[in-house]
Design a protein around this motif. Structure first.
Motif, mmCIF file in Angstrom:
data_model
loop_
_atom_site.group_PDB
_atom_site.id
_atom_site.type_symbol
_atom_site.label_atom_id
_atom_site.label_comp_id
_atom_site.label_asym_id
_atom_site.label_seq_id
_atom_site.Cartn_x
_atom_site.Cartn_y
_atom_site.Cartn_z
ATOM 1 N N ILE A 88 0.844 -1.206 0.000
ATOM 2 C CA ILE A 88 0.000 0.000 0.000
ATOM 3 C C ILE A 88 0.874 1.248 0.000
ATOM 4 C CG2 ILE A 88 -1.574 1.385 1.419
ATOM 5 C CD1 ILE A 88 -2.931 -1.251 2.239
ATOM 6 N N TYR A 89 1.900 1.270 0.865
ATOM 7 C CA TYR A 89 2.836 2.402 0.877
ATOM 8 C C TYR A 89 3.483 2.573 -0.495
ATOM 9 C CZ TYR A 89 2.555 1.961 5.987
ATOM 10 O OH TYR A 89 2.121 1.884 7.280
ATOM 11 N N LEU A 90 3.860 1.450 -1.090
ATOM 12 C CA LEU A 90 4.553 1.473 -2.380
ATOM 13 C C LEU A 90 3.660 2.034 -3.485
ATOM 14 C CD1 LEU A 90 7.001 0.587 -4.137
ATOM 15 C CD2 LEU A 90 5.887 -1.629 -4.351
ATOM 16 N N ILE A 91 2.437 1.532 -3.557
ATOM 17 C CA ILE A 91 1.529 1.924 -4.635
ATOM 18 C C ILE A 91 1.119 3.389 -4.523
ATOM 19 C CG2 ILE A 91 -0.785 1.544 -5.578
ATOM 20 C CD1 ILE A 91 -0.452 -1.417 -4.876
ATOM 21 N N ILE A 92 0.939 3.869 -3.295
ATOM 22 C CA ILE A 92 0.481 5.247 -3.101
ATOM 23 C C ILE A 92 1.642 6.233 -3.107
ATOM 24 C CG2 ILE A 92 -0.666 6.847 -1.509
ATOM 25 C CD1 ILE A 92 -2.342 4.493 -0.527
ATOM 26 N N GLN A 93 2.658 5.934 -2.313
ATOM 27 C CA GLN A 93 3.704 6.934 -2.065
ATOM 28 C C GLN A 93 4.669 7.127 -3.230
ATOM 29 O OE1 GLN A 93 7.223 6.195 -1.174
ATOM 30 N NE2 GLN A 93 7.658 8.368 -0.951
ATOM 31 N N VAL A 94 5.116 6.053 -3.849
ATOM 32 C CA VAL A 94 6.142 6.171 -4.896
ATOM 33 C C VAL A 94 5.654 6.982 -6.101
ATOM 34 C CG1 VAL A 94 7.562 4.893 -6.547
ATOM 35 C CG2 VAL A 94 7.430 4.136 -4.175
ATOM 36 N N GLY A 239 13.662 1.253 -1.509
ATOM 37 C CA GLY A 239 13.612 1.931 -0.216
ATOM 38 C C GLY A 239 12.302 1.722 0.506
ATOM 39 N N THR A 240 11.181 1.741 -0.232
ATOM 40 C CA THR A 240 9.867 1.559 0.393
ATOM 41 C C THR A 240 9.679 0.128 0.879
ATOM 42 O OG1 THR A 240 8.961 3.260 -1.070
ATOM 43 C CG2 THR A 240 7.382 1.858 0.059
ATOM 44 N N LEU A 241 10.145 -0.847 0.106
ATOM 45 C CA LEU A 241 10.041 -2.248 0.539
ATOM 46 C C LEU A 241 10.889 -2.520 1.777
ATOM 47 C CD1 LEU A 241 10.094 -4.098 -2.914
ATOM 48 C CD2 LEU A 241 8.150 -3.832 -1.366
ATOM 49 N N GLN A 242 11.914 -1.691 2.016
ATOM 50 C CA GLN A 242 12.765 -1.839 3.192
ATOM 51 C C GLN A 242 12.399 -0.842 4.295
ATOM 52 O OE1 GLN A 242 16.650 -1.286 1.425
ATOM 53 N NE2 GLN A 242 16.857 -3.463 0.939
#
Length: 307
Positions: A88-94, A239-242
């Motif tokens: 969710i962070y990845l899809i929205i933030q990146v 970076g987001t996955l980590q």
């Protein structure tokens, strides 16, 4: 009687060979220490973690269990929740961060803009601040009695404080805002440096042809920045996955496990719960697999034939 003379070619060849050998030895002396350190501190831990991912047990009492840890991943509800949160962070933030960085870089590349140095520094500054320090500041800013709620209530946008840190939805939004604030300036610098290498005559020709600024952005800027956009997309994805520091310091993975990331789950498996280093190594390699998959997808979407 004719005396034999030493061959000049042989002498030159020997001298060249000696000089080449000396140069080679000097070169190896420079890289040997660095290579040894890389092997010790990078490759050995990676290989050891891979071996450990096939082991299980408490603490350091590990025994080989084959693929049991990987089978456990698919049935672990906490791991599945952590993966969902991270994606969710990845899809929205990146995407938001990439587009915002592109937009800001185009604005700050304007030759007529005054105080460009100040604005560039101000936007880039967050990414050189301490991860822990800025996370703690965001925790206070978005607290129930924090400045954000006070401003929203004063402007009559809300009638009561938003539970930024205790509501599952708003807690995720807080994390997204925090990492976007920190890393947008980092990506902006890459785009800004690339924009300055684009020949201005291309934009001048587009203006003569009647292209609007929006058309120039989508038809010239984005295609010209395609390689650097791909690079920043992949590094941002990694970076987001980590992601760990922001979640750990702002919400501690809560409420419940609503904001927990995969990296925080690895930390909990290793140090918070009963230590299970074998399973923690398995989860860490799940991140590696996800990074490879997402990177390949991004290469394919970008149309890179070498992917």
């Amino acid at each position: 009687m004719i005396s034999a003379k030493p061959s000049t070619n042989t002498s030159v060849s020997y001298s060249t060979k000696k000089r080449f050998t000396k140069t080679t030895l000097i070169g190896w002396s420079f890289i040997t220490l660095a290579s040894v350190l890389i092997c010790i501190f990078y490759f050995y831990p990676m290989v050891h973690a891979l071996i450990m991912s096939f082991q299980s047990g408490t603490g350091t009492n590990l025994k080989f269990t084959g693929l049991d840890n990987y089978a456990r991943l698919l049935k672990d509800p906490t791991f599945i929740t952590a993966v969902k949160n991270t994606v969710i962070y990845l899809i929205i933030q990146v995407p938001v961060m990439i587009f915002l960085a592109l937009f800001l870089s185009v604005l700050l590349n304007d030759k007529n803009l005054k105080f460009k140095g100040f604005f560039r520094t101000a936007i880039f500054l967050p990414c050189v601040t301490s991860l822990v320090a800025y996370s703690v500041i965001f925790k206070y800013l978005f607290g129930v009695d924090g400045i954000i709620n006070m401003m929203l209530m004063k402007l009559s946008f809300v009638s009561e404080p938003i539970q930024w840190l205790t509501d599952p939805f708003w807690a995720k939004i807080t994390i997204v805002i925090a990492i976007t604030w920190r890393w947008t300036g980092y990506n902006m610098i890459f785009y800004l440096s690339s924009l300055q290498n684009i020949d201005s005559s291309i934009y001048e020709a587009a203006k003569i042809d009647g292209a609007s600024p929006i058309q120039q952005f989508f038809k010239i800027t984005i295609p010209m920045l395609k390689p650097i956009i791909l690079f920043t997309s992949i590094t941002s994805t990694i970076g987001t996955l980590q992601l760990f520091d922001e979640v750990m310091n702002i919400t501690k993975g809560g409420p419940g496990n609503a904001t927990m990331t995969i990296s925080q789950y690895i930390y909990n498996l290793s140090f918070k719960y009963t230590p299970d280093f074998g399973y923690a190594a398995t989860v860490s390699y799940a991140i590696v697999i996800m990074i490879v998959v997402f990177s390949i997808i991004q290469f394919k979407v970008a149309g890179d034939r070498n992917a």
